[in-house]
Design a protein around this motif. Structure first.
Motif, PDB file in Angstrom:
ATOM      1  N   HIS A 114       0.826  -1.207   0.000  1.00  0.00           N
ATOM      2  CA  HIS A 114       0.000   0.000   0.000  1.00  0.00           C
ATOM      3  C   HIS A 114       0.864   1.262   0.000  1.00  0.00           C
ATOM      4  CE1 HIS A 114      -3.474   2.518   0.784  1.00  0.00           C
ATOM      5  NE2 HIS A 114      -2.851   3.044   1.825  1.00  0.00           N
ATOM      6  N   LEU A 115       1.981   1.244   0.739  1.00  0.00           N
ATOM      7  CA  LEU A 115       2.834   2.428   0.865  1.00  0.00           C
ATOM      8  C   LEU A 115       3.594   2.727  -0.422  1.00  0.00           C
ATOM      9  CD1 LEU A 115       4.374   1.872   4.426  1.00  0.00           C
ATOM     10  CD2 LEU A 115       2.848   3.733   3.778  1.00  0.00           C
ATOM     11  N   PHE A 116       4.039   1.674  -1.119  1.00  0.00           N
ATOM     12  CA  PHE A 116       4.920   1.848  -2.276  1.00  0.00           C
ATOM     13  C   PHE A 116       4.178   1.477  -3.557  1.00  0.00           C
ATOM     14  CE2 PHE A 116       7.666   1.288   1.344  1.00  0.00           C
ATOM     15  CZ  PHE A 116       8.655   2.247   1.151  1.00  0.00           C
ATOM     16  N   THR A 117       3.744   2.513  -4.279  1.00  0.00           N
ATOM     17  CA  THR A 117       2.994   2.284  -5.510  1.00  0.00           C
ATOM     18  C   THR A 117       3.913   2.179  -6.724  1.00  0.00           C
ATOM     19  OG1 THR A 117       2.704   4.678  -5.690  1.00  0.00           O
ATOM     20  CG2 THR A 117       0.922   3.438  -4.655  1.00  0.00           C
ATOM     21  N   ASP A 118       5.127   2.758  -6.625  1.00  0.00           N
ATOM     22  CA  ASP A 118       6.086   2.675  -7.722  1.00  0.00           C
ATOM     23  C   ASP A 118       6.762   1.297  -7.690  1.00  0.00           C
ATOM     24  OD1 ASP A 118       9.246   3.081  -8.393  1.00  0.00           O
ATOM     25  OD2 ASP A 118       7.972   4.225  -9.752  1.00  0.00           O
ATOM     26  N   PRO A 119       6.732   0.543  -8.794  1.00  0.00           N
ATOM     27  CA  PRO A 119       7.281  -0.824  -8.775  1.00  0.00           C
ATOM     28  C   PRO A 119       8.745  -0.894  -8.372  1.00  0.00           C
ATOM     29  CG  PRO A 119       5.949  -0.486 -10.743  1.00  0.00           C
ATOM     30  CD  PRO A 119       6.080   0.845 -10.084  1.00  0.00           C
ATOM     31  N   ARG A 120       9.559   0.088  -8.819  1.00  0.00           N
ATOM     32  CA  ARG A 120      10.984   0.062  -8.478  1.00  0.00           C
ATOM     33  C   ARG A 120      11.180   0.305  -6.979  1.00  0.00           C
ATOM     34  NH1 ARG A 120      15.536   0.758 -11.825  1.00  0.00           N
ATOM     35  NH2 ARG A 120      14.172   1.335 -13.537  1.00  0.00           N
ATOM     36  N   GLU A 121      10.454   1.268  -6.435  1.00  0.00           N
ATOM     37  CA  GLU A 121      10.544   1.518  -4.989  1.00  0.00           C
ATOM     38  C   GLU A 121      10.047   0.315  -4.201  1.00  0.00           C
ATOM     39  OE1 GLU A 121       8.597   5.075  -3.785  1.00  0.00           O
ATOM     40  OE2 GLU A 121      10.244   6.368  -4.444  1.00  0.00           O
ATOM     41  N   ARG A 122       8.971  -0.303  -4.701  1.00  0.00           N
ATOM     42  CA  ARG A 122       8.421  -1.454  -3.981  1.00  0.00           C
ATOM     43  C   ARG A 122       9.436  -2.597  -3.946  1.00  0.00           C
ATOM     44  NH1 ARG A 122       4.302  -3.078  -7.122  1.00  0.00           N
ATOM     45  NH2 ARG A 122       2.966  -1.405  -6.362  1.00  0.00           N
ATOM     46  N   ALA A 123      10.129  -2.803  -5.061  1.00  0.00           N
ATOM     47  CA  ALA A 123      11.154  -3.850  -5.102  1.00  0.00           C
ATOM     48  C   ALA A 123      12.259  -3.568  -4.089  1.00  0.00           C
ATOM     49  CB  ALA A 123      11.736  -3.953  -6.513  1.00  0.00           C
ATOM     50  N   THR A 124      12.674  -2.297  -4.014  1.00  0.00           N
ATOM     51  CA  THR A 124      13.686  -1.927  -3.029  1.00  0.00           C
ATOM     52  C   THR A 124      13.175  -2.159  -1.603  1.00  0.00           C
ATOM     53  OG1 THR A 124      14.555  -0.244  -4.539  1.00  0.00           O
ATOM     54  CG2 THR A 124      15.148  -0.031  -2.213  1.00  0.00           C
ATOM     55  N   ALA A 125      11.920  -1.762  -1.362  1.00  0.00           N
ATOM     56  CA  ALA A 125      11.341  -1.937  -0.022  1.00  0.00           C
ATOM     57  C   ALA A 125      11.269  -3.411   0.355  1.00  0.00           C
ATOM     58  CB  ALA A 125       9.947  -1.305   0.034  1.00  0.00           C
ATOM     59  N   LEU A 126      10.890  -4.272  -0.596  1.00  0.00           N
ATOM     60  CA  LEU A 126      10.838  -5.705  -0.318  1.00  0.00           C
ATOM     61  C   LEU A 126      12.235  -6.267  -0.076  1.00  0.00           C
ATOM     62  CD1 LEU A 126       8.110  -6.787  -2.879  1.00  0.00           C
ATOM     63  CD2 LEU A 126       7.939  -6.932  -0.391  1.00  0.00           C
ATOM     64  N   GLY A 127      13.239  -5.707  -0.773  1.00  0.00           N
ATOM     65  CA  GLY A 127      14.614  -6.127  -0.519  1.00  0.00           C
ATOM     66  C   GLY A 127      15.059  -5.776   0.890  1.00  0.00           C
ATOM     67  N   VAL A 128      14.674  -4.561   1.347  1.00  0.00           N
ATOM     68  CA  VAL A 128      14.979  -4.161   2.723  1.00  0.00           C
ATOM     69  C   VAL A 128      14.285  -5.098   3.714  1.00  0.00           C
ATOM     70  CG1 VAL A 128      14.622  -2.337   4.448  1.00  0.00           C
ATOM     71  CG2 VAL A 128      15.396  -1.753   2.133  1.00  0.00           C
ATOM     72  N   TRP A 129      13.032  -5.429   3.419  1.00  0.00           N
ATOM     73  CA  TRP A 129      12.249  -6.320   4.288  1.00  0.00           C
ATOM     74  C   TRP A 129      12.926  -7.685   4.416  1.00  0.00           C
ATOM     75  CZ3 TRP A 129       9.361 -10.824   4.344  1.00  0.00           C
ATOM     76  CH2 TRP A 129       8.318 -10.917   5.272  1.00  0.00           C
ATOM     77  N   ALA A 130      13.399  -8.216   3.282  1.00  0.00           N
ATOM     78  CA  ALA A 130      14.062  -9.524   3.292  1.00  0.00           C
ATOM     79  C   ALA A 130      15.387  -9.465   4.052  1.00  0.00           C
ATOM     80  CB  ALA A 130      14.308  -9.999   1.860  1.00  0.00           C
ATOM     81  N   ALA A 131      16.162  -8.386   3.821  1.00  0.00           N
ATOM     82  CA  ALA A 131      17.445  -8.254   4.512  1.00  0.00           C
ATOM     83  C   ALA A 131      17.237  -8.141   6.021  1.00  0.00           C
ATOM     84  CB  ALA A 131      18.196  -7.029   3.987  1.00  0.00           C
ATOM     85  N   THR A 132      16.148  -7.478   6.419  1.00  0.00           N
ATOM     86  CA  THR A 132      15.848  -7.347   7.854  1.00  0.00           C
ATOM     87  C   THR A 132      15.638  -8.706   8.501  1.00  0.00           C
ATOM     88  OG1 THR A 132      14.817  -5.191   7.479  1.00  0.00           O
ATOM     89  CG2 THR A 132      14.265  -6.319   9.521  1.00  0.00           C
ATOM     90  N   ALA A 133      14.955  -9.609   7.777  1.00  0.00           N
ATOM     91  CA  ALA A 133      14.742 -10.953   8.309  1.00  0.00           C
ATOM     92  C   ALA A 133      16.074 -11.662   8.528  1.00  0.00           C
ATOM     93  CB  ALA A 133      13.854 -11.756   7.361  1.00  0.00           C
TER      94      ALA A 133
END
Length: 537
Positions: A155-174
């Motif tokens: 919901h927060l990230f509507t731009d696909p490139r930003e969303r991919a970066t955000a998901l990468g941050v999420w995965a690295a956090t795990a």
């Protein structure tokens, strides 16, 4: 550990390393702008994930101290570890549907509150049953938090490139959470009691509630589906009964009445759940997705990886403290090679998949992790930390290459079913962790008891209830050995040898399981599977 689910089919894996601050030229021209506080919101979501992952690994390090204080039997010990993942896997899909209906931020903040209250409740726990109840309540909170973090990122990230970066941050956090959890837990246990592993959550949850209310916007589905009450009841009843049966068969044998009843309940409830989900138009879990080969391949990889990792890392944390004699902090640091392997391999996995194919990376990751477990099973004797460190590095590297498992699951589902696919993704990891501790933990407990026979104990004056306690867990045996006079040293040595043998046996089982899973994934996954989303086989 869970993995990020790219619910909206983000761009090709190469975009994971792109600059998240620029708009994607391929983005739809009329796409709405992202939320102005989206990066601060991502920090809140990532921090909440970090704590949940840490909480799992902290407990592994705290178990010896907890066992010495509360003296749980082997089944209670498995329930203390397992009930969290079991509750999460049972509730995940239901809670995600409730979040879609009533508001994802509301569900997330409520999850923070439940997690914090459950963590504080450990102060009232004075027996193994109380700790199991606390862990179950933590599972309820975790189930409320986990799907909400991913939904909020979408919901927060509507731009696909930003969303991919955000998901990468999420995965690295795990990955970071799994690495620092044992170290934080070890540092706490060096100075405080085992309760500190729970209490550390309380102040963090207070801050998370305030930050979530301030930074995160509310969002809910435009047309939420009906809550599938029948599917919910059947799935929870079936899974709880299955895990109960596995644990008690491992301890009492196959003629235990309670375990037989539980197995019967599972044998009725789980097939009924599948039939029910196939019959209704909007089930709680979209079973029909498993007809797609790519989807099934990703789910098998996620389930089997989590199954093997959860049990063996739990046993290794105890082996380092109770056999090798390391303190909690030393044990936590010595578990780091697994996280190092994952952190190195995770960023490389998408690019590697683009070069040699997602099928090769997914199947190869399972084989690399399997090799790690087989190093423990067949490495030099006696088992040493040097051997374990090599094994952990391989296991972590294999897990890292499975960073694309979620992308494979999502690519294997049509876009209109992305919510159900994401639920299967999360559930596969949590269910794998629950079954791993139940199955491989029970195998290890049975092997330990077999190598510490009552007749041998009786010859050394350890009989009756004391002998039964010593055979329940190595923690009990070491406690008894400390007060057993001249026979104590011999008892401690025999218990340590028995536990090491059980660890080697569980590692062998985990390695074989992952080899079989690697072959199955290779067969299931289409040869031209593309995790960028352009191939939907």
């Amino acid at each position: 550990m869970t993995r990020p689910s790219d619910h909206d089919h983000a761009p090709a894996p190469a975009a994971l390393s792109a600059d998240g601050g620029r708009a994607d030229p391929a983005a739809p021209p009329g796409a709405p702008p992202g939320h102005p506080r989206r990066w601060a919101g991502l920090a809140v979501l990532s921090a909440s994930l970090l704590l949940i992952v840490m909480d799992i690994t902290i407990l592994n390090v705290a178990l010896p101290a907890l066992s010495a204080d509360l003296r749980p039997d082997s089944v209670q010990l498995l329930w203390i570890v397992d009930v969290y993942s079991l509750v999460v896997s049972g509730l995940l899909v239901t809670v995600a549907a409730l979040g879609d209906r009533f508001g994802r931020r509301l569900m997330l903040v409520a999850g923070f509150a439940v997690f914090g209250v459950a963590s504080a409740a450990v102060l009232l726990a004075d027996g193994p049953g109380d700790v199991i109840a606390v862990r179950a309540l933590l599972g309820v909170g975790g189930a409320m938090i986990m799907p909400s973090t991913l939904s909020m990122i979408r919901h927060l990230f509507t731009d696909p490139r930003e969303r991919a970066t955000a998901l990468g941050v999420w995965a690295a956090t795990a990955a970071v959470g799994s690495a620092i959890g044992p170290i934080v837990g070890g540092a706490l246990l060096e100075h405080f009691s085992w309760q500190s592993a729970f209490l550390v959550n309380v102040p963090v949850m207070v801050v998370a509630i305030a930050a979530g209310l301030w930074l995160l916007p509310e969002s809910r589905a435009a047309r939420p589906g009906r809550w599938d009450a029948v599917g919910t009841v059947l799935s929870i009843a079936g899974m709880v009964a299955l895990v109960y049966a596995i644990k008690h068969f491992g301890k009492e044998g196959f003629d235990d009445p309670g375990a037989l009843v539980a197995a019967l309940v599972a044998a009725v409830a789980l097939p009924a759940f599948v039939v029910w989900c196939l019959r209704i138009p909007h089930p709680i879990l979209e079973i029909r997705l498993f007809r797609r080969r790519a989807f099934s391949a990703g789910a098998v990889a996620a389930l089997c990886t989590s199954l093997a990792v959860a049990a063996v890392l739990l046993l290794l944390a105890q082996w380092m403290q109770l056999v090798e004699g390391y303190g909690p902090l030393e044990a936590g640091v010595r578990l780091l090679p697994a996280a190092v392997g994952a952190v190195i391999a995770s960023p490389a996995a998408p690019a590697l998949a683009a070069r040699i194919g997602a099928r090769a990376v997914l199947s190869g990751g399972l084989v690399v992790s399997a090799a790690g477990y087989l190093v423990i099973a067949f490495g030099p004797r006696p088992l040493s930390y040097a051997t374990v460190a090599v094994a952990l590095l391989l296991v972590g590297a294999g897990m890292g290459s499975l960073a694309i498992a979620s992308a494979v699951i999502m690519v294997g589902a049509p876009p209109e079913k992305s919510g159900s696919a994401a639920a299967v993704d999360e559930t596969s990891y949590e269910l794998g962790a629950a079954l791993g501790v139940a199955v491989l933990g029970s195998v290890a407990a049975a092997a330990y008891r077999g190598d510490l026979p009552a007749s041998w104990l009786a010859e050394r004056g350890v009989t009756g209830a004391t002998a039964a306690e010593a055979r329940e867990s190595i923690g009990n045996a070491m406690e008894i050995a400390a007060h057993a006079g001249t026979a104590g040293a011999e008892l401690a040595a025999r218990a340590q040898a028995a536990f090491t043998t059980s660890l080697e046996g569980a590692s062998l089982a985990g390695g074989v399981l992952l080899l079989v899973a690697g072959v199955l994934v290779w067969v299931l996954a289409p040869r031209d599977l593309d995790v960028s989303g352009s191939s939907h086989h």
